[in-house]
Design a protein around this motif. Structure first.
Motif, PDB file in Angstrom:
ATOM      1  N   THR A 120       0.826  -1.209   0.000  1.00  0.00           N
ATOM      2  CA  THR A 120       0.000   0.000   0.000  1.00  0.00           C
ATOM      3  C   THR A 120       0.863   1.263   0.000  1.00  0.00           C
ATOM      4  O   THR A 120       0.608   2.213  -0.748  1.00  0.00           O
ATOM      5  N   ARG A 121       1.898   1.237   0.843  1.00  0.00           N
ATOM      6  CA  ARG A 121       2.780   2.409   0.949  1.00  0.00           C
ATOM      7  C   ARG A 121       3.484   2.675  -0.388  1.00  0.00           C
ATOM      8  O   ARG A 121       3.505   3.801  -0.884  1.00  0.00           O
ATOM      9  N   THR A 151       2.709   1.344   8.630  1.00  0.00           N
ATOM     10  CA  THR A 151       1.473   1.123   9.391  1.00  0.00           C
ATOM     11  C   THR A 151       1.145   2.418  10.139  1.00  0.00           C
ATOM     12  O   THR A 151       1.288   2.470  11.364  1.00  0.00           O
ATOM     13  N   PRO A 152       0.714   3.447   9.402  1.00  0.00           N
ATOM     14  CA  PRO A 152       0.555   4.772  10.005  1.00  0.00           C
ATOM     15  C   PRO A 152      -0.255   4.716  11.302  1.00  0.00           C
ATOM     16  O   PRO A 152      -1.340   4.122  11.339  1.00  0.00           O
ATOM     17  N   GLY A 153       0.307   5.323  12.338  1.00  0.00           N
ATOM     18  CA  GLY A 153      -0.367   5.368  13.627  1.00  0.00           C
ATOM     19  C   GLY A 153      -0.201   4.107  14.438  1.00  0.00           C
ATOM     20  O   GLY A 153      -0.668   4.019  15.573  1.00  0.00           O
ATOM     21  N   LYS A 154       0.431   3.067  13.837  1.00  0.00           N
ATOM     22  CA  LYS A 154       0.597   1.802  14.564  1.00  0.00           C
ATOM     23  C   LYS A 154       2.064   1.367  14.526  1.00  0.00           C
ATOM     24  O   LYS A 154       2.419   0.379  13.861  1.00  0.00           O
ATOM     25  N   GLU A 165      10.083  -1.488  12.317  1.00  0.00           N
ATOM     26  CA  GLU A 165       9.615  -1.167  13.672  1.00  0.00           C
ATOM     27  C   GLU A 165       8.975   0.208  13.774  1.00  0.00           C
ATOM     28  O   GLU A 165       8.315   0.507  14.763  1.00  0.00           O
ATOM     29  N   THR A 166       9.168   1.032  12.745  1.00  0.00           N
ATOM     30  CA  THR A 166       8.548   2.366  12.752  1.00  0.00           C
ATOM     31  C   THR A 166       7.078   2.248  12.356  1.00  0.00           C
ATOM     32  O   THR A 166       6.578   1.135  12.159  1.00  0.00           O
ATOM     33  N   ASP A 167       6.409   3.381  12.199  1.00  0.00           N
ATOM     34  CA  ASP A 167       5.032   3.293  11.685  1.00  0.00           C
ATOM     35  C   ASP A 167       4.959   3.726  10.215  1.00  0.00           C
ATOM     36  O   ASP A 167       3.906   4.103   9.722  1.00  0.00           O
ATOM     37  N   TYR A 168       6.102   3.632   9.526  1.00  0.00           N
ATOM     38  CA  TYR A 168       6.158   4.078   8.130  1.00  0.00           C
ATOM     39  C   TYR A 168       5.172   3.312   7.245  1.00  0.00           C
ATOM     40  O   TYR A 168       4.564   3.870   6.344  1.00  0.00           O
TER      41      TYR A 168
END
Ligand code: 475
Length: 833
Positions: A626-627, A749-752, A744-747
């Motif tokens: 998606t990203r 999975t925005p907000g997660k 491990e970032t939310d790149y």
């Protein structure tokens, strides 16, 4: 003429003279007749589903005529036959295959066109018969196609699951399982055979009696009896001569036990028993290569094995009465993995307790009847059953297994006198606080041949899995390299390429796949290259439309279509593919001019519902997709597509459109692979490890026409022994570190933040059991070579053509001929006209 001829070798039938007999007028009339008389509708009212059913019925008329002739020939000749016992048959759709094999595809297409109906459209109405998980089940389906094609007397035996493998939906990137209801509107291909019902005992206890002659007699008093109702699916050989059957058992409550309860007014209690009996064939276990150890699974295995054995014995007795002496010369049973291994003690039970043969006679018959195929070395897939569960469900079988083991231990003692450790290792019974029955050991002891499914796999079976058995019985362990049917996996699924091949080298390649070699003569021919690549392009256009419809994603058919389609498993390393995609993304973000031909990465994979990390990987693929797909900065150079609900009918659309085939398992883990063969046959180039059949594919196509990377089996072994530390790669390779930290970032999975962390952890703290990080650099380098090769269009076309040209070895007809020569010793039996 009514003569039946036996030919000593598996014959290649001359293709298709049906076309002359069956013109399109006859087909058209039959379809319309069924529309009226079977479906109660007419040409104006009928929808695609009704047209599909009417067409099936018209085709089935031809199928059943040949089925009758085949059965008559086999009966009159009293032929030796192979019985392929498999808990799974992953058949997919049958319409296109049956039309092609009967040689009536074109005429039917024309007939329907004249009726204003499109054959391709109505074929989409057919639900997949998804009665299998993956490789093992699809192999069984390819094998029964080849058995019929080679005019070999054969029966497939399995379970008539009400629900096949679950339907996969993707919601917010995650896999959701939905029930598969393939039979909700009936299955036009199957025939119910209530006249051949079998009754199967379960539970209860064993009584020891003393017979007149002083001999001990055992009598099993079952606690429950269930009925097995057979459904026959005709299996049409190519050329339409031999039609064998796949016989699938459905469980039913037997009225036998319930009457008392019923009459006493216990209607509801009686219903409970019905439900229990009918649960047996309700649903396929969705675990690929892991053993759930569930009671119902053992009952499923016993149920279909026992039904099938009784069916075989009934047929044998019709010809030979109570004389058992010819049983193992008339009957050979191939066990597709250990799932039907319970058939071994079941046959022993029948011979000892029913036929009252002595042990040695019974054992000689039984152990000359069974042969066993191993499909995996993964320890979690090797079946073991708690002896206590066994005792509850099949008390008599456990006794017999103990006796088999006792006698086997005496053999071990002869070879390794006084060696207790060796006995513990080889015993069919694993001792411990909970005794376990090892089905693999039982299968080796109880069979006359054991085979692996690719050269390297069979070598590892000998070297690592069963070395002592190989020592005790030299020659028992052997290899039969897997294959695929070129009828479904080229002729039917890729009609454009098939027609081009027909034009170039004639049309008998589906029966003699080595003929494809002749295409090598045109590998450098500019015109042929252009035709070949134009067809690939058109297939990619068609897949692009499908991708849009299924996912909403736009892909450019001029990009490289890079495909990984198979069950999701850590050892298959979809996450290695994903890490590399993230690396490309990172490189593109760092350098918008990063030089690469546009690439579409396409995934298709189901995860076992209880396999947490596999589901996490599906989620990760979807989130990264998606990203990337929505990031303008990649400038159309990178797309990632996860196609939901991967299955046979979707494979048939993806494979003809693939440029690159990902076969990237950790060396030593993939027994063979068969998707690798299908993709290469359709002109995709493999990027792969030296594992399974990849090694034999590389031998056939030559090192210059495949992209091999990664550690070998020996290197993986060595790395394991010296102590593998994934942190070495994380700490020393900046790209690897950056990618794993990115997870491990939310790149993605925005907000997660941390939603993809399980993946990183499995590769670091988790020890990276499948050596993903160790192979990353070499994989990435191989992909650079893929990119360079694709940019040279002439070179790529030549390589693609040579892949198709060199796949002759991997027809399942060759596999079956190997089984016939090395294991089954069968003769072909032609069917009378
Ligand atoms: C191998 N399935 C492939 C293919 O030989 C190989 C196990 C337990 C329960 C249910 N399903 C299974 C398998 O073990 C399986 O599919 N094995 C596969 O068999 C045919 O090509 O490498 O992984």
């Amino acid at each position: 003429s009514k003569t039946t001829t036996k030919t000593p070798k598996a014959r290649l039938s001359t293709p298709i003279d049906k076309s002359i007999k069956l013109d399109k007028k006859i087909i058209k009339d039959a379809i319309v007749r069924h529309l009226h008389c079977s479906l109660g509708t007419d040409e104006n009212k009928a929808n695609n589903h009704a047209w599909w059913k009417a067409t099936c019925a018209a085709v089935q008329e031809q199928v059943l005529e040949q089925l009758r002739k085949t059965q008559k020939s086999h009966y009159l000749n009293d032929t030796r036959a192979v019985h392929y016992f498999s808990a799974e048959f992953l058949m997919g759709r049958l319409m296109s295959n049956n039309l092609h094999n009967l040689g009536m595809f074109e005429q039917t297409q024309q007939a329907l066109t004249e009726l204003g109906v499109n054959l391709t459209d109505i074929m989409e109405e057919e639900p997949d018969m998804a009665l299998g998980n993956g490789g093992l089940g699809r192999l069984a389906a390819c094998f029964i196609d080849s058995l019929a094609t080679l005019d070999l007397p054969a029966v497939g035996y399995g379970l008539h699951y009400e629900h096949g493998l679950f339907r996969q939906e993707i919601k917010n990137g995650e896999q959701i399982e939905r029930p598969d209801s393939w039979r909700d509107y009936g299955n036009p291909w199957e025939i119910c055979r209530p006249e051949s019902i079998q009754e199967i005992p379960l539970y209860g206890y064993v009584e020891t009696k003393y017979g007149d002659n002083g001999r001990i007699k055992k009598e099993w008093h079952p606690g429950l009896i269930v009925k097995g109702l057979p459904w026959d699916i005709p299996v049409v050989g190519y050329g339409g001569k031999t039609v064998n059957v796949l016989r699938l058992w459905q469980s039913q409550a037997s009225d036998y036990f319930n009457w008392d309860v019923f009459n006493a007014g216990g209607y509801l209690d009686a219903q409970k028993e019905n439900v229990q009996a009918e649960t047996i064939s309700k649903v396929l276990y969705p675990n690929d290569e892991t053993e759930a150890g569930k009671e119902l699974r053992l009952i499923q295995q016993y149920f279909f094995s026992a039904c099938s054995l009784k069916d075989i014995i009934r047929r044998y007795k019709r010809a030979h009465g109570d004389n058992w002496s010819r049983f193992s010369s008339q009957v050979v049973i191939q066990l597709n993995d250990t799932h039907p291994a319970i058939a071994i003690p079941e046959l022993m039970r029948i011979l000892l307790d029913r036929a009252e043969l002595d042990w040695d006679t019974a054992w000689a018959i039984s152990s000359n009847t069974f042969a066993y195929t191993n499909h995996t070395l993964l320890p979690e897939a090797l079946e073991k059953w708690p002896a206590r569960m066994f005792e509850k469900i099949l008390p008599r079988h456990l006794e017999i297994i103990y006796e088999i083991n006792h006698r086997f231990m005496l053999e071990v003692e002869k070879v390794w006198p006084g060696n207790v450790a060796m006995k513990q290792k080889l015993s069919i019974i694993e001792e411990g606080s909970d005794k376990m029955v090892r089905m693999g050991n039982l299968s080796v002891v109880g069979s006359f041949k054991v085979n692996g499914v690719a050269e390297i796999h069979s070598a590892l079976v000998k070297k690592n899995l069963f070395p002592e058995f190989d020592h005790m019985w030299p020659g028992k362990l052997t290899n039969v390299t897997n294959g695929i049917t070129p009828r479904r996996w080229l002729k039917a699924c890729n009609p454009k390429l098939s027609n081009l091949i027909d034009d170039k080298i004639g049309s008998d390649w589906p029966l003699d796949l080595n003929k494809l070699q002749e295409l090598a003569n045109y590998a450098d021919n500019a015109k042929f290259q252009k035709q070949f690549m134009q067809i690939k392009f058109e297939n990619k256009q068609a897949l692009a439309i499908e991708i849009k419809a299924l996912t909403g994603i736009d892909v450019d058919p001029k990009a490289i279509f890079d495909v990984q389609i198979k069950r999701l498993h850590e050892y298959k390393r979809q996450h290695l593919n994903l890490l590399h995609i993230m690396a490309l993304y990172r490189r593109l973000l760092a350098n918008p001019n990063y030089d690469m031909h546009p690439r579409v990465f396409i995934f298709g994979a189901k995860a076992a519902p209880g396999y947490k990390l596999a589901k996490d990987i599906i989620y990760a693929i979807n989130q990264v997709a998606t990203r990337i797909n929505n990031d303008k900065r990649v400038n159309g150079k990178l797309k990632v597509v996860f196609l939901p609900n991967y299955r046979v009918s979707l494979a048939e659309k993806i494979i003809p459109a693939a440029d690159v085939s990902e076969q990237i398992s950790t060396a030593g883990k993939e027994a063979s692979g068969t998707g690798n063969m299908k993709l290469s046959l359709n002109g995709a180039l493999t990027i792969g490890t030296l594992d399974g059949a990849n090694i034999e594919i590389a031998e056939e196509v030559g090192d210059e026409n495949i992209f091999i990377f990664g550690l070998t089996v020996d290197e993986i072994d060595a790395l394991h022994k010296t102590g593998y530390n994934p942190f070495d790669y994380y700490d020393n390779n900046r790209e690897i570190k950056a990618i794993l930290d990115w997870l491990e970032t939310d790149y993605f999975t925005p907000g997660k933040p941390g939603a993809l962390a399980s993946l990183k952890h499995s590769l670091l703290e988790g020890g990276d059991p499948y050596k993903v990080l160790a192979d990353f650099e070499s994989y990435s380098a191989a992909h650079e070579k893929v990119d360079a090769a694709y940019k040279d269009t002439t070179r790529w076309a030549k390589m693609a053509i040579l892949n198709s040209a060199k796949m002759g070895k991997f027809t399942s007809d060759r596999s079956i001929k190997d089984y016939v020569e090395r294991i089954w010793k069968l003769e072909a039996c032609k069917v009378d006209e």
